[in-house]
Structures are given as structure tokens and as C-alpha cells.
Design an enzyme around this catalytic site. Sequence first.
Site, PDB file in Angstrom:
ATOM      1  N   ASP A   4     -57.492 -15.308 -11.693  1.00  0.00           N
ATOM      2  CA  ASP A   4     -57.484 -15.904 -13.027  1.00  0.00           C
ATOM      3  C   ASP A   4     -56.440 -17.007 -13.202  1.00  0.00           C
ATOM      4  O   ASP A   4     -55.260 -16.818 -12.892  1.00  0.00           O
ATOM      5  CB  ASP A   4     -57.205 -14.778 -14.032  1.00  0.00           C
ATOM      6  CG  ASP A   4     -57.584 -15.129 -15.451  1.00  0.00           C
ATOM      7  OD1 ASP A   4     -57.312 -16.257 -15.883  1.00  0.00           O
ATOM      8  OD2 ASP A   4     -58.165 -14.263 -16.130  1.00  0.00           O
ATOM      9  N   SER A  36     -59.937 -18.898 -18.031  1.00  0.00           N
ATOM     10  CA  SER A  36     -60.465 -17.543 -18.138  1.00  0.00           C
ATOM     11  C   SER A  36     -61.655 -17.531 -19.099  1.00  0.00           C
ATOM     12  O   SER A  36     -62.609 -18.274 -18.900  1.00  0.00           O
ATOM     13  CB  SER A  36     -59.353 -16.587 -18.554  1.00  0.00           C
ATOM     14  OG  SER A  36     -59.708 -15.249 -18.271  1.00  0.00           O
TER      15      SER A  36
END
Length: 377
Positions: A213, A64
Site C-alpha cells: 500500500d 489506496s
Amino acid sequence: MSETNIFAPTAEDRPYRVLSLDGGGMRGTYTATYLAKLCETYGKRRGGGALDLGAAFDLITGTSTGGIIACALAKGVPLGDVIQLYRDHGAGIFPRRLPDGLPRLPGDLLRRPAAIASGAEVLRGALAKQLEATTVGQIWAERRIALSIPAVEMSQHRAWVFKTPHLPDSNHRDDATSLVDVCMATTAAPVFRSMSEVEYEDDAGKGRRVFVDGGLWANNPVLVGLIDALDMTRPGQEIEVFCLGTCPTPAGERIGSNELDRGLLEWRFGGKAAELSIDAQQFAYDHMAMKIARHVGRRCSIIRFPSQKVPATLLPFLELDDTRAEAMDALMDQARTDADMTNSKCAYRATDTEAELICRLFETAPLRAAGRPVTES
């Protein structure tokens, strides 16, 4: 915190070094500032040269927001430029924060899809400015730095790791993928961001994959880095894994008997669940990595820095989508404080193994070659 295994003699060659960077949304401002401050301090100690921190590692893994910093370090982007990316574009990347109460909910239901689409466009533009059109394969060919960036591939709901072709049995699957697309994929947090579409082409023609993600399964990617390091090194070669978080909230809360039935509002419509996942993964994965390190038949150190507790004064500024200037200032101030504490550990390096490893890392990091100017943090 470090764990060392001495079941086998240390190899004579230098340690294989891994940098593992946790996810955490806008709290990446903290991560980039912390590393920038350490680089600045050690650069001055070494005569004023700027450090090329990415080149100090054989492998960088990040999830991320940690994936953004990982790709920037691998390419050689100055950390000051990464900090500026968050400061200049954070509000555009997260133009609409998750609602904190029912009055905002109806408007959020209507406006969030357009807001997250706008945020994705802003993020892609900001990344393109720093990472340009560089591909995963080019990073390995030009810098010889391995990258492993977790994501989730949606067609099969499976874990995916974007990788440079650093492993002996690499299938070169990701070579042509741009670093921008990698960052867009690993940061595509549900609710906070749009899903990310990555196009590709092979002998069968053009195709596309959709990602979300990597923090859903590897927000702390230390195991990803450790496993790749074991595959990359010869038996007996020493491994050092340096882990860095994003200033997570102090872990734990006391739940009353009348508070067990939390709903959407109490979980901030999923936002607090994401924060809980970040906290739990940091603790669990670090300890799993240290357990594994005891059984690999070589010296293997897992170091998480910094180790200071987050002060209570920072609590109002730690939500993943908090783009307020005062929140970024608070994160950067804390990062500088923590970096100073890390620097002070060097005074105890003779008796503190962790301090010795951290200080040696920055003392031996390559200096930045002449070319791209360094942006001050």
C-alpha cells in the site's frame, strides 16, 4: 482551508487542476458518495446532465482506496458504480476483520492468510468489472487525464508512483500496466490485504514486482500531485489542487501516564497505528503543500473539502475494515450532509475564495458523453 500565492501574475490560460484522494479502506464509500452528491447537484443546476468529473482535472492522484476512485474517475466510471463496488464487495474484500481482543487472536493467526487471499481475489474481480483491461497508457492516450498512484515496491522497500506518460521526460515504464493491477498494488495494506504481484515484460523478457500500500508513505498524496503539476505547467500558470479525505476520525487523544505501554491488543494488532498514520499524514502533507505553494512564483491554491468536523455519532463506524451495512449507511449519510454543506458555500462565493474555486470547478466540469449509463448514488 486554502492557501493562495500571488507573487507572480496569473497566466491567462485556465488553471491546471489536480484532484488528490486520500486512502482509508472502506471509508472510500464516503469519498465516492460525497463526490457523487456534488455531481448530482451541479448536474441538476446545469439542466440535468451527468458530470464527467474525472475530465474536469488535468491530473488525479490517489492512494489506496483513493487510488481506486482515482482510476475510476480517470476512466469515466460513474461514481454510483464505485459506491456499489464497496457495498456489494466490501465484506468479501475484508472477510475477516482484525481481532479486537485476545479470544479471537488464535483463530486469526490460523485463518487470516486464507482470508486475505480470498479478499484479494474478490477485489480483483470487482475492479475488473469496472476498469476492464484498460491500461495506464490507454488512459492518457484516450482521455488525456494524468494519473499518479503511490505504492511501495518491496524488492528495494522504495516508494513507487504508477504514472501515465504525462511528463516530458516519461520513460513509459507503466504504460502497459492495467488499472486493475495499479489498484491492487496501491491498496495492498499490510495486515489488512495480501501483497500484490504485478507481472511485466520488457526487452529482457518477463519479470515481476511485488507491491504494498502506498499509504505507508503517501496516504495523503497531495505532494505527489503538486510536484507533478509543477513539472507539467509553464511558468506562471495557475495551479488548483483539490484534496479529499475519507472522513478521518477526530484527531487527538489524551493519554494517561498509566497508558503509555500499549501493546498489540491496545493498538488493535496494528489497525489503530494505520489509522493514526492516516490522520497525521493528512494534516502534515496539507501544510507542507501549502508551505511550498507560497514559493512557486505563481498563484497556487490548496483546497481541502469538506472542512466540517466528523460528528461523534460516526466514531463507531470508521475502522478501515468495517464492512457492516450500518457502517456504510452512516458514511454515506455523512457524505451527503457534507456535500450539502459544500453546496451551501456557493452562497458566499463572492467573499469566500475557497467556495468560489469549488463552485467554479463543478460548474465547468464537462458533461458525460452519451454511452455508459450513470448509476444513481
